[in-house]
Design a protein around this motif. Structure first.
Motif, short mmCIF file in Angstrom:
data_model
loop_
_atom_site.label_atom_id
_atom_site.label_comp_id
_atom_site.label_asym_id
_atom_site.label_seq_id
_atom_site.Cartn_x
_atom_site.Cartn_y
_atom_site.Cartn_z
N GLY A 12 0.85 -1.20 0.00
CA GLY A 12 0.00 0.00 0.00
C GLY A 12 0.87 1.23 0.00
N ALA A 13 0.90 1.93 -1.15
CA ALA A 13 1.73 3.14 -1.25
C ALA A 13 0.86 4.37 -1.12
N GLY A 14 0.09 4.44 -0.04
CA GLY A 14 -0.71 5.63 0.24
C GLY A 14 0.03 6.47 1.27
N ALA A 16 -0.01 6.25 4.71
CA ALA A 16 0.65 5.46 5.76
C ALA A 16 1.87 4.74 5.18
N GLY A 17 1.71 4.17 3.98
CA GLY A 17 2.82 3.45 3.35
C GLY A 17 3.98 4.37 3.04
N GLY A 18 3.67 5.58 2.56
CA GLY A 18 4.73 6.56 2.25
C GLY A 18 5.50 6.93 3.50
N ARG A 83 -0.14 -5.01 -7.80
CA ARG A 83 -1.14 -5.43 -6.80
C ARG A 83 -0.70 -6.72 -6.11
N VAL A 84 -0.69 -6.71 -4.80
CA VAL A 84 -0.39 -7.94 -4.05
C VAL A 84 -1.67 -8.77 -4.01
N VAL A 85 -1.57 -10.02 -4.44
CA VAL A 85 -2.78 -10.86 -4.49
C VAL A 85 -2.75 -11.97 -3.45
N GLY A 112 -5.12 0.58 3.41
CA GLY A 112 -6.18 1.58 3.42
C GLY A 112 -7.56 1.00 3.20
N GLY A 113 -8.32 1.71 2.39
CA GLY A 113 -9.68 1.26 2.11
C GLY A 113 -10.13 1.79 0.78
N ARG A 114 -11.30 1.35 0.36
CA ARG A 114 -11.87 1.83 -0.91
C ARG A 114 -13.26 2.39 -0.64
N GLU A 249 -8.73 -7.83 2.90
CA GLU A 249 -8.93 -9.17 2.35
C GLU A 249 -7.65 -10.02 2.38
N LEU A 250 -6.50 -9.39 2.06
CA LEU A 250 -5.23 -10.14 2.08
C LEU A 250 -4.97 -10.71 3.46
N ALA A 251 -5.18 -9.84 4.47
CA ALA A 251 -4.92 -10.23 5.86
C ALA A 251 -5.87 -11.35 6.28
N ALA A 278 -1.09 -0.35 9.63
CA ALA A 278 -1.22 1.07 9.98
C ALA A 278 -2.19 1.75 9.03
N GLY A 279 -2.77 2.84 9.53
CA GLY A 279 -3.63 3.68 8.68
C GLY A 279 -5.09 3.21 8.70
N ASP A 280 -5.78 3.54 7.61
CA ASP A 280 -7.23 3.29 7.55
C ASP A 280 -7.60 1.81 7.70
N LEU A 295 -9.33 4.32 12.78
CA LEU A 295 -9.34 5.77 12.54
C LEU A 295 -9.13 6.04 11.05
N GLU A 296 -9.98 6.84 10.49
CA GLU A 296 -9.82 7.23 9.08
C GLU A 296 -9.41 8.68 9.06
N SER A 297 -8.15 8.94 9.31
CA SER A 297 -7.72 10.34 9.35
C SER A 297 -6.29 10.50 8.90
N TRP A 298 -6.03 11.68 8.42
CA TRP A 298 -4.69 12.09 7.96
C TRP A 298 -3.67 11.89 9.08
N GLN A 299 -4.04 12.36 10.27
CA GLN A 299 -3.13 12.27 11.42
C GLN A 299 -2.75 10.81 11.69
N ASN A 300 -3.77 9.93 11.69
CA ASN A 300 -3.50 8.54 12.02
C ASN A 300 -2.67 7.85 10.94
N ALA A 301 -2.96 8.18 9.67
CA ALA A 301 -2.20 7.53 8.59
C ALA A 301 -0.71 7.83 8.75
N GLN A 302 -0.40 9.08 9.07
CA GLN A 302 1.01 9.46 9.22
C GLN A 302 1.61 8.85 10.50
C1 FAD Z 1 -11.39 12.72 -0.50
C2 FAD Z 1 -10.82 12.50 0.88
C3 FAD Z 1 -10.74 13.57 1.77
C4 FAD Z 1 -10.23 13.38 3.04
N1 FAD Z 1 -10.16 14.44 3.90
C5 FAD Z 1 -9.66 14.29 5.13
C6 FAD Z 1 -9.57 15.38 6.03
O1 FAD Z 1 -9.98 16.49 5.72
N2 FAD Z 1 -9.03 15.17 7.27
C7 FAD Z 1 -8.56 13.95 7.65
O2 FAD Z 1 -8.07 13.82 8.79
N3 FAD Z 1 -8.62 12.88 6.80
C8 FAD Z 1 -9.17 13.02 5.57
N4 FAD Z 1 -9.23 11.94 4.71
C9 FAD Z 1 -8.79 10.62 5.19
C10 FAD Z 1 -7.29 10.36 4.92
O3 FAD Z 1 -6.94 10.80 3.67
C11 FAD Z 1 -7.07 8.86 5.07
O4 FAD Z 1 -7.32 8.54 6.40
C12 FAD Z 1 -5.67 8.43 4.63
O5 FAD Z 1 -5.48 8.64 3.27
C13 FAD Z 1 -5.43 6.97 4.94
O6 FAD Z 1 -4.17 6.60 4.47
P1 FAD Z 1 -3.76 5.07 4.26
O7 FAD Z 1 -2.36 5.09 3.78
O8 FAD Z 1 -4.12 4.28 5.44
O9 FAD Z 1 -4.72 4.52 3.11
P2 FAD Z 1 -4.80 4.96 1.59
O10 FAD Z 1 -4.42 6.40 1.47
O11 FAD Z 1 -6.12 4.48 1.12
O12 FAD Z 1 -3.65 4.10 0.87
C14 FAD Z 1 -3.75 2.72 0.70
C15 FAD Z 1 -3.11 2.34 -0.61
O13 FAD Z 1 -2.95 0.93 -0.67
C16 FAD Z 1 -3.31 0.48 -1.96
N5 FAD Z 1 -3.60 -0.96 -1.90
C17 FAD Z 1 -4.66 -1.56 -1.31
N6 FAD Z 1 -4.59 -2.89 -1.46
C18 FAD Z 1 -3.45 -3.16 -2.15
C19 FAD Z 1 -2.83 -4.36 -2.63
N7 FAD Z 1 -3.37 -5.57 -2.41
N8 FAD Z 1 -1.68 -4.26 -3.31
C20 FAD Z 1 -1.12 -3.03 -3.53
N9 FAD Z 1 -1.66 -1.86 -3.13
C21 FAD Z 1 -2.80 -1.93 -2.43
C22 FAD Z 1 -4.50 1.38 -2.28
O14 FAD Z 1 -4.83 1.37 -3.65
C23 FAD Z 1 -3.98 2.72 -1.80
O15 FAD Z 1 -3.20 3.33 -2.79
C24 FAD Z 1 -9.76 12.10 3.43
C25 FAD Z 1 -9.86 11.01 2.54
C26 FAD Z 1 -10.40 11.21 1.27
C27 FAD Z 1 -10.51 10.05 0.33
#
Ligand code: FAD
Length: 407
Positions: A12-14, A16-18, A83-85, A112-114, A249-251, A278-280, A295-302
């Motif tokens: 997951g390169a979102g 939290a991953g970054g 994509r990790v399957v 993360g989530g979708r 699902e992977l987990a 970590a993260g969402d 937690l679904e938040s910017w703070q928590n992801a970081q």
């Molecule tokens: C439009 C929007 C607005 C938001 N606004 C706010 C805000 O104002 N304040 C706030 O606090 N939070 C906000 N959030 C929430 C915050 O952005 C998220 O909590 C954060 O992005 C979570 O980061 P993450 O790395 O856990 O997950 P994600 O950012 O979802 O990253 C997960 C990554 O993993 C990838 N992935 C999943 N499965 C696989 C796999 N099997 N193989 C390879 N890659 C995979 C996904 O495609 C994705 O790229 C917002 C979110 C959205 C969508």
């Protein structure tokens, strides 16, 4: 003695991953780091997608957390569109959709989530959007033009931000919410009412207690959003913002304990000691809430991305953050610290109608949570009152003449 792992794989390169990848190098880890993401973009922050990016004020690329060059400079092997399957815990390797297998010593799940999709006829029509990724924002942006009519399904955070941005761009907006008030799952009644009034004042039509039965294409273009009570809303596009499905699902398939996300402890460790999350996607014990939270938040992801990596490297970690979330709508900055509960006594400081205010949530003489609008400074002090478990009197909190800093 703790021995350092030689290969750490992050799925997951979102956000939290970054942060996980960056932190590995910040912590001095010099082994192999593989960051696998199924999007074509480098790790990025999502909050601006529903705000400045959707408003057309900044380029989508401005949200990147790291770019390819930065990752190369850190010797992070970034596998894009990969994509990790499958996760094989016995062989300690992950399998990619293209057949590649990558071994790990420690694995960090940041998947993360979708966006949750609406299970009704017509939900797959081209005019029905969700907003989770840069690509979603690129598709949706051009639709939000002056005089377009946009139906937003879901009166939660994402839906309301899209509604505010669409309105800012001159579109007519109708928000359709099944519950009896906006953000019912995450906000106390008084704050829901404030948001509702704010959107109404900006010309957003809000329909409460209204469920979507189907989407139907119109021969003249656009679509009808048909409600279960027979009403129908004609619009150019619909945006569905009805929450998130954790990518666990992977987990699950690998036999890790999951319950609405991947269960981790305060060390961000899953039920496999070599796998962290970590993260969402992660469900973590939280003493501020008195229960586990995802937690679904910017703070928590970081912060959890950082904590999970430090834990994987054997550092002393106890991850138990005071939840913090913010949102920007119609020029109002809303922030929430802690987890308000219906059992808390509510004390108001300032005047919600005037736009700047704080709601404090008390248990006895302790502030357990605080939220407000356009009150960033006061909320920073409120945060300290919560974290330091300061004893306060309700009348002092309610009196703008009493400095929160002094309290
Ligand atoms: C439009 C929007 C607005 C938001 N606004 C706010 C805000 O104002 N304040 C706030 O606090 N939070 C906000 N959030 C929430 C915050 O952005 C998220 O909590 C954060 O992005 C979570 O980061 P993450 O790395 O856990 O997950 P994600 O950012 O979802 O990253 C997960 C990554 O993993 C990838 N992935 C999943 N499965 C696989 C796999 N099997 N193989 C390879 N890659 C995979 C996904 O495609 C994705 O790229 C917002 C979110 C959205 C969508």
């Amino acid at each position: 003695m703790h021995t350092e792992p030689t290969t750490i794989v992050i799925i997951g390169a979102g956000q939290a991953g970054g942060w996980a990848a960056r932190t590995l190098r910040d912590e001095g880890f010099d082994g192999r780091v593989v960051l696998i993401g199924d999007e074509s973009h480098p790790p990025y922050e999502r909050p601006p997608l529903s705000k400045a990016v959707l408003a057309g004020e900044v380029a989508p690329e401005s949200v990147h957390l790291l770019d390819a060059a930065a990752m190369a400079a850190m010797s992070v092997e970034w596998l894009a569109s990969a994509r990790v399957v499958n996760l094989d815990r016995t062989a300690k390797q992950v399998m990619l959709a293209d057949g590649r297998a990558i071994g790990y010593d420690k694995l960090i799940l940041c998947t993360g989530g979708r966006a949750r999709e609406l299970d009704v006829p017509g939900a797959g029509l081209p005019g029905v959007h969700t907003l989770r990724t840069i690509d979603d924002a690129r598709r949706l942006g051009p639709v939000l033009q002056r005089d377009a009519h946009v139906a937003v399904v879901g009166g939660g955070w994402i839906g309301l931000e899209v509604a505010a941005t669409a309105r800012q761009r001159g579109a007519e907006v109708t928000v359709i919410e099944t519950m009896g008030r906006l953000c019912e799952r995450s906000l106390p009644e008084a704050m829901s009412a404030h948001l509702h009034a704010m959107h109404a004042a900006k010309g957003v039509e809000v329909l409460l207690g209204a469920a979507v039965a189907s989407f139907a294409p119109r021969t003249t273009g656009g679509l009808d959003v048909v409600l279960s009570d027979g009403r129908s809303i004609t619009c150019d596009a619909a945006v569905v913002g009805i929450g998130l499905v954790p990518n666990d699902e992977l987990a699950r398939a690998a036999g890790l304990d999951c319950e609405g996300g991947v269960l981790v402890d305060a060390q961000c460790r899953t039920t496999d000691p070599d796998i962290f999350a970590a993260g969402d996607v992660a469900v973590t014990p939280n003493s501020w809430a008195g229960r586990r939270l995802r937690l679904e938040s910017w703070q928590n992801a970081q912060e959890q991305g950082i904590a999970a990596v430090r834990s994987a490297l054997g550092r002393d970690v106890h991850y138990d953050p005071l939840p913090w979330f913010w949102s920007d709508q119609h020029g109002t900055n809303v922030q929430i610290y802690g987890v308000p509960s219906p059992t808390h006594e509510v004390v108001v400081r300032g005047d919600p109608a005037a736009g700047s205010f704080v709601f404090f949530y008390l248990e006895g003489e302790r502030v357990m949570a605080a939220l407000g609008g356009n009150a960033a400074r006061e909320l920073r002090f409120a945060r300290r009152l919560i974290e330091k478990r300061t004893q306060v009197r309700a009348q002092d909190l309610a009196d703008p003449g009493v400095s929160l800093a002094k309290l």
